[in-house]
Design a protein around this motif. Structure first.
Motif, PDB file in Angstrom:
ATOM      1  N   LYS A 239       3.718  10.282   2.435  1.00  0.00           N
ATOM      2  CA  LYS A 239       4.547   9.137   2.089  1.00  0.00           C
ATOM      3  C   LYS A 239       5.998   9.383   2.499  1.00  0.00           C
ATOM      4  N   GLU A 240       6.695   8.285   2.709  1.00  0.00           N
ATOM      5  CA  GLU A 240       8.130   8.314   2.893  1.00  0.00           C
ATOM      6  C   GLU A 240       8.785   7.893   1.573  1.00  0.00           C
ATOM      7  N   VAL A 241      10.099   7.844   1.525  1.00  0.00           N
ATOM      8  CA  VAL A 241      10.796   7.414   0.317  1.00  0.00           C
ATOM      9  C   VAL A 241      11.852   6.370   0.671  1.00  0.00           C
ATOM     10  N   ALA A 242      12.005   5.406  -0.217  1.00  0.00           N
ATOM     11  CA  ALA A 242      13.053   4.395  -0.089  1.00  0.00           C
ATOM     12  C   ALA A 242      14.207   4.805  -0.995  1.00  0.00           C
TER      13      ALA A 242
ATOM     14  N   ILE B 156      12.855  -3.670  -5.649  1.00  0.00           N
ATOM     15  CA  ILE B 156      12.170  -4.170  -6.842  1.00  0.00           C
ATOM     16  C   ILE B 156      10.757  -3.621  -6.944  1.00  0.00           C
ATOM     17  N   ALA B 157      10.063  -3.526  -5.813  1.00  0.00           N
ATOM     18  CA  ALA B 157       8.668  -3.073  -5.852  1.00  0.00           C
ATOM     19  C   ALA B 157       8.265  -2.496  -4.511  1.00  0.00           C
ATOM     20  N   VAL B 158       7.303  -1.585  -4.560  1.00  0.00           N
ATOM     21  CA  VAL B 158       6.612  -1.053  -3.396  1.00  0.00           C
ATOM     22  C   VAL B 158       5.140  -1.361  -3.597  1.00  0.00           C
ATOM     23  N   VAL B 159       4.539  -2.132  -2.669  1.00  0.00           N
ATOM     24  CA  VAL B 159       3.163  -2.586  -2.886  1.00  0.00           C
ATOM     25  C   VAL B 159       2.541  -2.999  -1.557  1.00  0.00           C
ATOM     26  N   ASP B 160       1.253  -2.786  -1.415  1.00  0.00           N
ATOM     27  CA  ASP B 160       0.520  -3.201  -0.221  1.00  0.00           C
ATOM     28  C   ASP B 160       0.143  -4.676  -0.369  1.00  0.00           C
ATOM     29  N   CYS B 161       1.086  -5.564  -0.111  1.00  0.00           N
ATOM     30  CA  CYS B 161       0.864  -6.997  -0.315  1.00  0.00           C
ATOM     31  C   CYS B 161       0.621  -7.752   0.977  1.00  0.00           C
ATOM     32  N   LEU B 162       0.865  -7.142   2.141  1.00  0.00           N
ATOM     33  CA  LEU B 162       0.675  -7.782   3.436  1.00  0.00           C
ATOM     34  C   LEU B 162       0.162  -6.750   4.429  1.00  0.00           C
ATOM     35  N   GLY B 163      -0.449  -7.242   5.493  1.00  0.00           N
ATOM     36  CA  GLY B 163      -0.776  -6.379   6.621  1.00  0.00           C
ATOM     37  C   GLY B 163      -1.773  -5.277   6.301  1.00  0.00           C
ATOM     38  N   ASP B 164      -1.679  -4.176   7.045  1.00  0.00           N
ATOM     39  CA  ASP B 164      -2.632  -3.088   6.886  1.00  0.00           C
ATOM     40  C   ASP B 164      -2.320  -2.268   5.632  1.00  0.00           C
ATOM     41  N   HIS B 165      -2.879  -1.050   5.567  1.00  0.00           N
ATOM     42  CA  HIS B 165      -2.835  -0.257   4.340  1.00  0.00           C
ATOM     43  C   HIS B 165      -1.456   0.301   4.009  1.00  0.00           C
TER      44      HIS B 165
ATOM     45  N   TYR C 150       9.875   0.169 -14.063  1.00  0.00           N
ATOM     46  CA  TYR C 150       9.037   0.144 -12.866  1.00  0.00           C
ATOM     47  C   TYR C 150       8.466   1.529 -12.573  1.00  0.00           C
ATOM     48  N   TYR C 151       7.131   1.584 -12.448  1.00  0.00           N
ATOM     49  CA  TYR C 151       6.450   2.795 -12.006  1.00  0.00           C
ATOM     50  C   TYR C 151       5.551   2.441 -10.831  1.00  0.00           C
ATOM     51  N   PRO C 152       5.729   3.079  -9.665  1.00  0.00           N
ATOM     52  CA  PRO C 152       4.890   2.767  -8.505  1.00  0.00           C
ATOM     53  C   PRO C 152       3.408   2.979  -8.808  1.00  0.00           C
ATOM     54  N   ALA C 153       2.581   2.068  -8.308  1.00  0.00           N
ATOM     55  CA  ALA C 153       1.136   2.155  -8.526  1.00  0.00           C
ATOM     56  C   ALA C 153       0.562   3.373  -7.813  1.00  0.00           C
ATOM     57  N   GLN C 154      -0.461   3.964  -8.415  1.00  0.00           N
ATOM     58  CA  GLN C 154      -1.123   5.137  -7.862  1.00  0.00           C
ATOM     59  C   GLN C 154      -2.602   4.843  -7.635  1.00  0.00           C
ATOM     60  N   LEU C 155      -3.161   5.425  -6.585  1.00  0.00           N
ATOM     61  CA  LEU C 155      -4.588   5.283  -6.325  1.00  0.00           C
ATOM     62  C   LEU C 155      -5.400   6.071  -7.340  1.00  0.00           C
TER      63      LEU C 155
END
Length: 569
Positions: A483-486, A507-516, A562-567
Motif C-alpha cells: 500500500k501507499e499512504v495519503a 475523508i475516505a479511502v475506498v474501492d468505489c470505482l474502477g479496478d481493485h 474514521y478507520y480505513p476498512a480492512q480485508l
C-alpha cells in the motif's frame, strides 16, 4: 423472431439474477467503469472484476465517436482480441465530433464481429478538463465531515451521501472541547454525475458533533436498495447553554431514494449514565450476527457504562447487552468506532467495540481490561498466526503494552511495546507498506510526547520518529502489492516521493470505482472530489467491496472516527 426471443430471455435472466442477489444479501454492483485523463493527454480506464466473473473473463474496449447515436460507428481499442486486464490506456484518444468528450464502452469479449452480438458491461464519457479526478459539485459553498457510499436506487452504481458541514464538538465539558452548535447537520445524497437526490436535516435535537450523530447507509432490509439509518430527536430540546439533555431519542430509517423517514424506534436510553459526557457518545453499525442477514447494532457509552442493542430489519430486538452484565471489566473499553468482524471463524460476525469483543449472541467474548483504545484495527496482520489479529493503541497512561497486537479470537497478546506511554493518540495505521517485512506494518504515536513507532507484524521496531501525522491513510494505488499512504497533500510510498498530488481534506479511502485499487475522497468548499489511480496494472483482483469485512468496514466509517476498512481472511 429469434432475436426477439433472445432479448426477452436476457431480460428475464437479468431479473432472476437481481432477485437472487436481493434474497442472498449480495450487493449487486455494476462495472464501476471510470475514465480519467493522464498528464500526457492519454485516457485511463478501469473497471471492476466481480465475484461472479469466470477466471478467463476477457473484455473489449471501444471508442464511440457519436455518444448518442443508436448504432454508432466505433473503434476497437483492444486490437479485437481477448483483453484480460481490468484497466486500459487509450494513448491516442479521439474526441466525439464537435466536442472535447471521449466516449468509451466496455464489452465482454466474444468472437463475434458485430457490435450487437456483444454483451455491453458499461459506458463512460470523459471530458477534457485538465484534471485527474472526478468532481461532484455540492449544493452550496460548504465542505463535509463524512461520506457514506452505497447503491440507493438498486441500479448497481454507488451514490455518495455526505454529512455537512464539517463542524464537530466533543461532549467533554472542559474549555476547548464542547462548543455550542451554530447549525444543524444535513445528510445529502448525490449521484456520481452530480445530481442531488435529497437532503435530510437532522435538526436541533442532534448537536453538531460526531458522537451525537451516528449514521450509516446500508441495505439492511434486503430489497436491493440501501437505506440510511441515523439517530434522531424531536424539535429543539437545547437548554440555555445549548446542551441537549432531555427529550425523546430515536433510531430512524430513511428511504434511500427519496430521503423520507419511513420508520423509527427508541434509541438506547440515558438511564444509568452519571453525566452528559458519558451518555452523549453513540455508535451505529451493521453485523451479520447469524452469518446470513444484516442486523443493526446501536451502542451508547465509551468510557464508563456501555449499552449495546441488536435489532433486525423491522427494528425488533435480537439481544440487549450492557457492560454491567459481565463479571470481567467491559465498561470503559470502547474505542471510537465499532468494528464488525468474524473473529472466532464461526461464520457469524462479532463486534470489536474497542479493547473488548462482544460475541454474535450478545455475550462478552474477551476483554483486555486496559481501557479505551484510540487505535484499533482488525485484519490478518501476522500471516503466521491463525485467523485475524487486532492492533491496539491504548489511550490511558500505561506502564507497558499500550501498543500491541493480539489474537482476535482470544485476546491473547502476541507482542507489545514495552515502554511506558502517556497518551497514544490518533487513528494510527495497519497496512502492508514495506516489501521486505512479512505481513502488515503497524503504526501508532503519542500526542504529547511527539513519539511515533512503526513496528513489523512480529513486533520488530522498524522506525522511530518524533514528527509526522498520527493518522496516515494507507491505500492500494500503484501496481505493486504494497500500500501507499495519503499524507501531506499527496499519495506516496512510505517515506517516498509523491506519486499523485491531491487537494482537500481526505475523508475516505475506498474501492468505489474502477479496478481493485482504492480511491481517495476529499472535501473542498462546495465539492466532493474522487481521486482514482491512472497507473496501469496487470493484476486481476476482485472488487474489494465484495469482501464482507471490508464492505462492513466502509459502512461503519460514518458513525464515529474514521478507520480505513480492512480485508477479512
Amino acid at each position: 423472431m429469434r432475436s426477439r426471443f433472445w432479448f426477452i430471455w436476457m431480460i428475464g435472466l437479468s431479473v432472476l439474477f437481481s432477485l437472487i442477489s436481493v434474497v442472498s444479501g449480495v450487493e449487486k454492483l455494476d462495472r464501476g467503469l471510470v475514465a480519467v485523463e493522464r498528464e500526457d493527454g492519454s485516457v485511463f480506464l478501469s473497471w471492476r472484476l466481480l465475484d461472479t466473473d469466470p477466471e478467463d473473463m476477457a473484455y473489449r474496449v471501444i471508442s464511440v465517436p457519436f455518444a448518442q447515436q443508436s448504432r454508432p460507428s466505433f473503434t476497437v481499442l483492444t486490437d479485437d482480441k481477448p483483453y484480460y486486464r481490468t484497466n486500459f490506456v487509450d494513448k491516442n484518444p479521439k474526441p466525439s465530433l464537435g466536442t472535447k468528450a471521449f466516449c468509451y464502452r466496455l464489452y465482454r469479449y466474444n468472437k463475434a464481429k458485430t457490435l450487437k452480438s456483444w454483451e455491453q458491461l458499461g459506458s463512460v464519457t470523459v471530458r477534457l478538463r485538465g484534471r485527474q479526478y472526478i468532481s461532484i459539485p455540492l449544493k452550496g459553498d460548504y465542505d463535509f465531515q463524512k461520506v457514506g457510499i452505497a447503491d440507493l436506487d438498486g441500479d448497481g452504481a454507488y451514490e455518495y451521501i455526505i454529512k455537512q458541514p464539517n463542524f464537530n464538538t466533543d461532549p467533554y465539558q472542559q474549555p476547548g472541547y464542547w462548543k455550542k452548535s451554530t447549525t444543524t447537520y444535513k445528510l445529502e445524497a448525490y449521484r456520481l454525475d452530480g445530481t442531488m437526490m435529497w437532503c435530510h436535516d437532522m435538526g436541533w435535537s442532534i448537536e453538531a458533533g460526531i458522537w451525537y450523530s451516528p449514521w450509516i447507509v446500508y441495505d439492511v432490509d434486503g430489497d436491493g436498495k440501501a437505506e440510511v439509518y441515523c439517530k434522531a430527536g424531536v424539535g429543539d430540546p437545547r437548554d440555555e447553554k445549548g446542551l441537549v439533555q432531555s427529550g425523546p431519542e430515536y433510531l430512524v430509517k430513511i428511504d434511500g431514494e427519496t430521503g423520507k423517514v419511513i420508520a423509527k424506534t427508541a434509541w438506547l436510553s440515558r438511564d444509568g449514565f452519571t453525566q452528559y459526557n458519558y451518555y452523549c457518545r453513540n455508535f451505529l453499525t451493521v453485523a451479520y450476527l447469524d452469518g446470513k442477514t444484516p442486523s443493526l447494532i446501536m451502542q451508547r457509552g465509551t468510557y464508563k457504562l456501555i449499552k449495546m442493542q441488536a435489532l433486525d430489519k423491522n427494528f425488533d430486538q435480537i439481544w440487549y447487552w450492557d457492560s454491567s452484565q459481565e463479571e470481567k471489566k467491559y465498561g470503559g473499553q470502547s474505542g471510537h468506532g465499532l468494528i464488525t468482524a468474524d473473529v472466532d471463524e464461526d461464520g457469524r460476525d462479532e463486534l470489536v467495540m474497542g479493547a473488548a469483543v462482544i460475541d454474535d449472541n450478545g455475550k462478552g467474548l474477551w476483554t483486555l481490561e486496559m481501557g479505551h483504545p484510540d487505535v484499533a484495527y482488525v485484519a490478518d496482520i501476522d500471516p503466521d498466526n491463525p485467523g485475524l489479529e487486532v492492533f491496539y493503541g491504548i489511550e490511558p497512561r500505561q506502564k507497558t503494552d499500550a501498543i500491541c497486537v493480539v489474537d482476535a479470537m482470544t485476546g491473547r497478546k502476541l507482542w507489545a511495546h514495552k515502554e511506558s506511554t502517556r497518551h497514544v493518540h490518533g487513528q494510527g495505521m495497519a497496512a502492508d507498506i514495506l516489501a521486505d517485512s512479512q505481513g502488515m506494518e503497524v503504526y501508532a504515536g503519542e500526542r504529547d510526547l511527539k513519539q511515533r513507532w512503526l513496528y513489523s507484524a512480529k513486533g520488530r521496531l522498524i522506525e522511530f520518529t518524533e514528527t509526522g501525522t498520527l493518522s496516515p491513510r494507507a491505500l492500494w494505488w500503484d501496481s505493486d502489492p504494497q500500500k501507499e499512504v495519503a499524507v501531506s497533500g499527496s499519495i506516496r510510498d512510505w517515506s517516498g516521493e509523491a506519486i499523485q498530488q491531491i487537494e482537500g481534506r481526505v475523508i475516505a479511502v475506498v474501492d468505489c470505482l474502477g479496478d481493485h485499487r482504492e480511491e481517495v475522497i476529499t472535501s473542498l468548499k462546495g465539492e466532493l472530489r474522487i481521486y482514482t489511480t491512472t497507473i496501469p496494472s496487470s493484476k486481476r483482483l476482485r472488487c474489494l467491496m465484495q469482501d464482507h469485512q471490508y464492505r462492513l468496514g466502509v459502512a461503519a466509517q460514518t458513525m464515529g472516527y474514521y478507520y480505513p476498512a480492512q480485508l477479512g481472511k
